[in-house]
Enzyme design. Sequence first.
Site, PDB file in Angstrom:
ATOM      1  N   HIS A  37     -34.746  20.996 -57.820  1.00  0.00           N
ATOM      2  CA  HIS A  37     -33.405  20.609 -57.350  1.00  0.00           C
ATOM      3  C   HIS A  37     -33.502  19.797 -56.055  1.00  0.00           C
ATOM      4  O   HIS A  37     -32.810  18.797 -55.885  1.00  0.00           O
ATOM      5  CB  HIS A  37     -32.560  21.851 -57.050  1.00  0.00           C
ATOM      6  CG  HIS A  37     -32.331  22.751 -58.214  1.00  0.00           C
ATOM      7  ND1 HIS A  37     -32.887  24.022 -58.294  1.00  0.00           N
ATOM      8  CD2 HIS A  37     -31.599  22.597 -59.344  1.00  0.00           C
ATOM      9  CE1 HIS A  37     -32.486  24.596 -59.421  1.00  0.00           C
ATOM     10  NE2 HIS A  37     -31.720  23.755 -60.080  1.00  0.00           N
ATOM     11  N   GLN A  61     -21.832  27.030 -71.048  1.00  0.00           N
ATOM     12  CA  GLN A  61     -23.100  26.563 -71.606  1.00  0.00           C
ATOM     13  C   GLN A  61     -24.052  27.711 -71.948  1.00  0.00           C
ATOM     14  O   GLN A  61     -25.181  27.473 -72.377  1.00  0.00           O
ATOM     15  CB  GLN A  61     -23.763  25.533 -70.692  1.00  0.00           C
ATOM     16  CG  GLN A  61     -24.360  26.079 -69.415  1.00  0.00           C
ATOM     17  CD  GLN A  61     -24.817  24.948 -68.503  1.00  0.00           C
ATOM     18  OE1 GLN A  61     -24.010  24.199 -67.978  1.00  0.00           O
ATOM     19  NE2 GLN A  61     -26.125  24.814 -68.320  1.00  0.00           N
ATOM     20  N   LEU A 184     -41.020  23.771 -62.458  1.00  0.00           N
ATOM     21  CA  LEU A 184     -40.126  24.660 -61.720  1.00  0.00           C
ATOM     22  C   LEU A 184     -38.851  24.882 -62.519  1.00  0.00           C
ATOM     23  O   LEU A 184     -38.328  23.957 -63.149  1.00  0.00           O
ATOM     24  CB  LEU A 184     -39.809  24.066 -60.341  1.00  0.00           C
ATOM     25  CG  LEU A 184     -40.781  24.532 -59.257  1.00  0.00           C
ATOM     26  CD1 LEU A 184     -42.122  23.881 -59.417  1.00  0.00           C
ATOM     27  CD2 LEU A 184     -40.229  24.247 -57.880  1.00  0.00           C
TER      28      LEU A 184
HETATM   29  P1  AMP Z   1     -29.953  23.614 -63.269  1.00  0.00           P
HETATM   30  O1  AMP Z   1     -29.603  24.233 -61.956  1.00  0.00           O
HETATM   31  O2  AMP Z   1     -31.001  24.338 -64.017  1.00  0.00           O
HETATM   32  O3  AMP Z   1     -28.720  23.301 -64.081  1.00  0.00           O
HETATM   33  O4  AMP Z   1     -30.599  22.213 -62.940  1.00  0.00           O
HETATM   34  C1  AMP Z   1     -29.926  21.268 -62.161  1.00  0.00           C
HETATM   35  C2  AMP Z   1     -30.689  19.983 -62.193  1.00  0.00           C
HETATM   36  O5  AMP Z   1     -32.006  20.176 -61.683  1.00  0.00           O
HETATM   37  C3  AMP Z   1     -30.847  19.419 -63.607  1.00  0.00           C
HETATM   38  O6  AMP Z   1     -30.647  18.019 -63.573  1.00  0.00           O
HETATM   39  C4  AMP Z   1     -32.272  19.759 -63.934  1.00  0.00           C
HETATM   40  O7  AMP Z   1     -32.863  18.867 -64.863  1.00  0.00           O
HETATM   41  C5  AMP Z   1     -32.925  19.609 -62.578  1.00  0.00           C
HETATM   42  N1  AMP Z   1     -34.203  20.323 -62.542  1.00  0.00           N
HETATM   43  C6  AMP Z   1     -34.436  21.618 -62.874  1.00  0.00           C
HETATM   44  N2  AMP Z   1     -35.745  21.907 -62.796  1.00  0.00           N
HETATM   45  C7  AMP Z   1     -36.365  20.760 -62.425  1.00  0.00           C
HETATM   46  C8  AMP Z   1     -37.732  20.402 -62.180  1.00  0.00           C
HETATM   47  N3  AMP Z   1     -38.728  21.270 -62.294  1.00  0.00           N
HETATM   48  N4  AMP Z   1     -38.000  19.126 -61.814  1.00  0.00           N
HETATM   49  C9  AMP Z   1     -37.003  18.220 -61.703  1.00  0.00           C
HETATM   50  N5  AMP Z   1     -35.704  18.494 -61.914  1.00  0.00           N
HETATM   51  C10 AMP Z   1     -35.378  19.744 -62.272  1.00  0.00           C
END
Ligand code: AMP
Length: 295
Positions: A37, A61, A184
Amino acid sequence: METIHTIAWMKQVARDARRREHILGFVPTMGALHEGHLSLIRAARRQCSPVVVSIFVNPTQFGPGEDLAKYPRTFEADRAACENLGVDYLFVPPVDEIYPRGFRTFVNVDGLGDRLEGRSRPGHFRGVATVVLKLFEIVEPEFAFFGRKDAQQVRILEQMVADLNLNTQLVTCPIIREPDGLALSSRNAYLQGDQRRAATVLYRSLDAVRAEITAGERDPARLLAALRHAVDREPSVVIDYAEIVDADTLEPVMALRKTCYVMLAARVGTDRAKATRLIDNALIELVGDSLRVTL
Ligand code: AMP
């Protein structure tokens, strides 16, 4: 940094920024922030001002029986991390602000949302597209930053932006990994004991595909066999799906002629009810006559 809880105030702040011709960058998240993030926030900061980060654990979701209730919530640490990175506005709406009683309008990106993650998690992308459209309407960002970790999500949101003529440009950022390769994820917090080490097999199996491609293998079926072979050596990890798909259509490919993804989802843990479901992917691009594989 200002923390905002209401749609009305968030809209007002965004409108004021636009009136001053500022370039607004937006990073939507579900919180439990990690370096993945934070990399999106840094990218937004390089390109935009002001930067808005949202934290919203989006109930639509999550399917029945999924981890909505136990999803990690670490608001104070998230707030401090955003503040440290120079985020201007943290948007943290309560659930009934986004989904008031009687809410009944959803966004469905036909076709792309039913495959891969969508097949294992029916309704998942309907929830994602709906909340992202709502957030885009509230924040009206010039740029919104997403991770390639969720490659199918990015493809679906790109389609939504095009189909609905939205003014937001999506920026896709690289996958951030632990030193041992594990991508991650907020869900890595669920991994217990030996599961944390076993989980690296997702990365190792994608790396095996990369090694095969480097050695000249081009047949998707043989590449997937190498991937499955690598995962099978880790008995506590069970593949949910493993496919090589066209980056555009997300349909399985018979040959590596265009940009593709190796898409992988697996459960870590022998007890299915308690197992942790993780996803990862590798990007395969054509560069001249050769293939570039990015994990
Ligand atoms: P989430 O909080 O899981 O909904 O993720 C929010 C954003 O962070 C989304 O655009 C994910 O693709 C991105 N994200 C989550 N994990 C990673 C990672 N390891 N590397 C890059 N972006 C990430």
